[in-house]
Structure formats: structure tokens, C-alpha cells
Design a protein around this motif. Structure first.
Motif, PDB file in Angstrom:
ATOM      1  N   ARG A  19      -0.931-133.356 -51.658  1.00 15.50           N
ATOM      2  CA  ARG A  19      -1.751-132.300 -51.066  1.00 15.50           C
ATOM      3  C   ARG A  19      -2.484-132.832 -49.839  1.00 15.50           C
ATOM      4  NH1 ARG A  19      -5.139-131.063 -55.209  1.00 15.50           N
ATOM      5  NH2 ARG A  19      -3.684-129.542 -56.021  1.00 15.50           N
ATOM      6  N   GLN A  59      -0.741-131.029 -41.007  1.00 13.17           N
ATOM      7  CA  GLN A  59      -0.912-129.706 -40.382  1.00 13.17           C
ATOM      8  C   GLN A  59      -1.866-129.767 -39.207  1.00 13.17           C
ATOM      9  OE1 GLN A  59       1.032-127.257 -41.238  1.00 13.17           O
ATOM     10  NE2 GLN A  59       1.911-128.523 -42.825  1.00 13.17           N
ATOM     11  N   MET A  82      -0.189-133.264 -46.954  1.00 14.00           N
ATOM     12  CA  MET A  82       0.140-131.948 -46.382  1.00 14.00           C
ATOM     13  C   MET A  82      -0.988-131.509 -45.431  1.00 14.00           C
ATOM     14  SD  MET A  82       3.006-130.446 -47.488  1.00 14.00           S
ATOM     15  CE  MET A  82       2.673-128.693 -47.504  1.00 14.00           C
ATOM     16  N   THR A 130       1.359-123.879 -51.619  1.00 11.91           N
ATOM     17  CA  THR A 130       2.614-124.639 -51.607  1.00 11.91           C
ATOM     18  C   THR A 130       2.594-125.708 -52.691  1.00 11.91           C
ATOM     19  OG1 THR A 130       2.912-124.252 -49.245  1.00 11.91           O
ATOM     20  CG2 THR A 130       4.108-126.115 -50.187  1.00 11.91           C
ATOM     21  N   THR A 131       1.482-126.423 -52.798  1.00 11.10           N
ATOM     22  CA  THR A 131       1.345-127.460 -53.819  1.00 11.10           C
ATOM     23  C   THR A 131       1.397-126.847 -55.213  1.00 11.10           C
ATOM     24  OG1 THR A 131       0.037-128.825 -52.317  1.00 11.10           O
ATOM     25  CG2 THR A 131      -0.129-129.335 -54.663  1.00 11.10           C
ATOM     26  N   GLN A 160      -2.676-121.913 -47.616  1.00 10.01           N
ATOM     27  CA  GLN A 160      -1.215-122.024 -47.646  1.00 10.01           C
ATOM     28  C   GLN A 160      -0.780-123.370 -48.222  1.00 10.01           C
ATOM     29  OE1 GLN A 160       1.059-119.601 -46.915  1.00 10.01           O
ATOM     30  NE2 GLN A 160       2.522-121.046 -47.765  1.00 10.01           N
ATOM     31  N   ASN A 161      -1.479-124.432 -47.833  1.00 10.72           N
ATOM     32  CA  ASN A 161      -1.168-125.762 -48.371  1.00 10.72           C
ATOM     33  C   ASN A 161      -1.386-125.809 -49.882  1.00 10.72           C
ATOM     34  OD1 ASN A 161      -0.557-126.641 -45.807  1.00 10.72           O
ATOM     35  ND2 ASN A 161      -2.517-127.667 -45.489  1.00 10.72           N
ATOM     36  N   ASN A 171       2.823-124.101 -56.116  1.00 13.57           N
ATOM     37  CA  ASN A 171       4.192-123.645 -56.361  1.00 13.57           C
ATOM     38  C   ASN A 171       5.085-124.816 -56.785  1.00 13.57           C
ATOM     39  OD1 ASN A 171       6.261-121.811 -56.506  1.00 13.57           O
ATOM     40  ND2 ASN A 171       6.745-121.896 -54.324  1.00 13.57           N
ATOM     41  N   GLN A 172       4.936-125.940 -56.133  1.00 11.95           N
ATOM     42  CA  GLN A 172       5.737-127.117 -56.496  1.00 11.95           C
ATOM     43  C   GLN A 172       5.380-127.615 -57.899  1.00 11.95           C
ATOM     44  OE1 GLN A 172       4.890-129.563 -53.096  1.00 11.95           O
ATOM     45  NE2 GLN A 172       6.733-128.904 -52.011  1.00 11.95           N
TER      46      GLN A 172
END
Length: 104
Positions: free
Chosen positions: A97, A104, A100, A19-20, A15-16, A22-23
Motif C-alpha cells: 500500500r 502515484q 502504491m 485497489t489494495t 483509489q489506492n 480488492n487484491q
């Protein structure tokens, strides 16, 4: 750590990473849009070329140079391997990253 814990950690890591990624894709999309806007017909790039042609013609006229006999301009191959993005470098993305992962 149990198997369920390992699976949960792998899911969180994935998931991390997503997310990275996607950014990064959003940043790439913004840069591509800027390039498209710059290079569209009638865009800033075309206007600059027209202005440069006009300026060169004016300078040639002042110097009484026949611009039809000018030699062609040599094209330069630019080395963009050392180019850094003003928004965020790869190292900054990597540190993002890592932060992040730690949060978590």
C-alpha cells in the motif's frame, strides 16, 4: 495545496486503498476456495481421515487391541493467532500500500 489538489489527492488515496482491498479480497477468495476443495466430501481431508482410521485399525489389529474400548481423543484448541500466510503477510500488504502511495 489547493482545495482541488486536496480532493484529487484524497481521491487517489481512496483509489489506492480500494485497489489494495480488492487484491486482499482476491487472496482471501483463493484461500477460501482451497479450504472448500480440501474439505469437500471425498476431498483430501476426508481421504486422510479414512486412511488414518484404516492405519489405526491395522495397528490395533497387529497389537491385538480392541479399538471399541479406546478412550476418546482429546480435541486440541489450536492457537492460530501466530499463523502467517505463506502468500503475503499483513506487513507486506501494508508495504505494498505504501509503495502504491509513493508511486502515484
Amino acid at each position: 495545496m489547493s482545495t482541488a489538489g486536496n480532493v484529487q489527492q484524497l481521491q487517489q488515496d481512496l483509489q489506492n486503498e480500494l485497489t489494495t482491498a480488492n487484491q486482499l479480497l482476491r487472496l482471501i477468495s483463493l484461500e477460501v476456495q482451497k479450504i472448500k476443495n480440501l474439505t469437500n466430501p471425498g476431498g483430501e481431508f476426508e481421504e486422510n481421515i479414512k486412511q488414518n482410521v484404516s492405519t489405526i485399525a491395522s495397528l490395533a489389529n497387529i497389537q491385538q487391541i480392541n479399538i471399541t474400548n479406546l478412550p476418546p481423543v482429546k480435541h486440541l484448541q489450536l492457537d492460530l493467532s501466530q499463523h502467517t500466510n505463506q502468500n503475503m503477510s499483513y506487513e507486506q500488504h501494508d508495504s505494498f500500500r505504501n509503495s502504491m502511495d509513493e508511486s502515484q
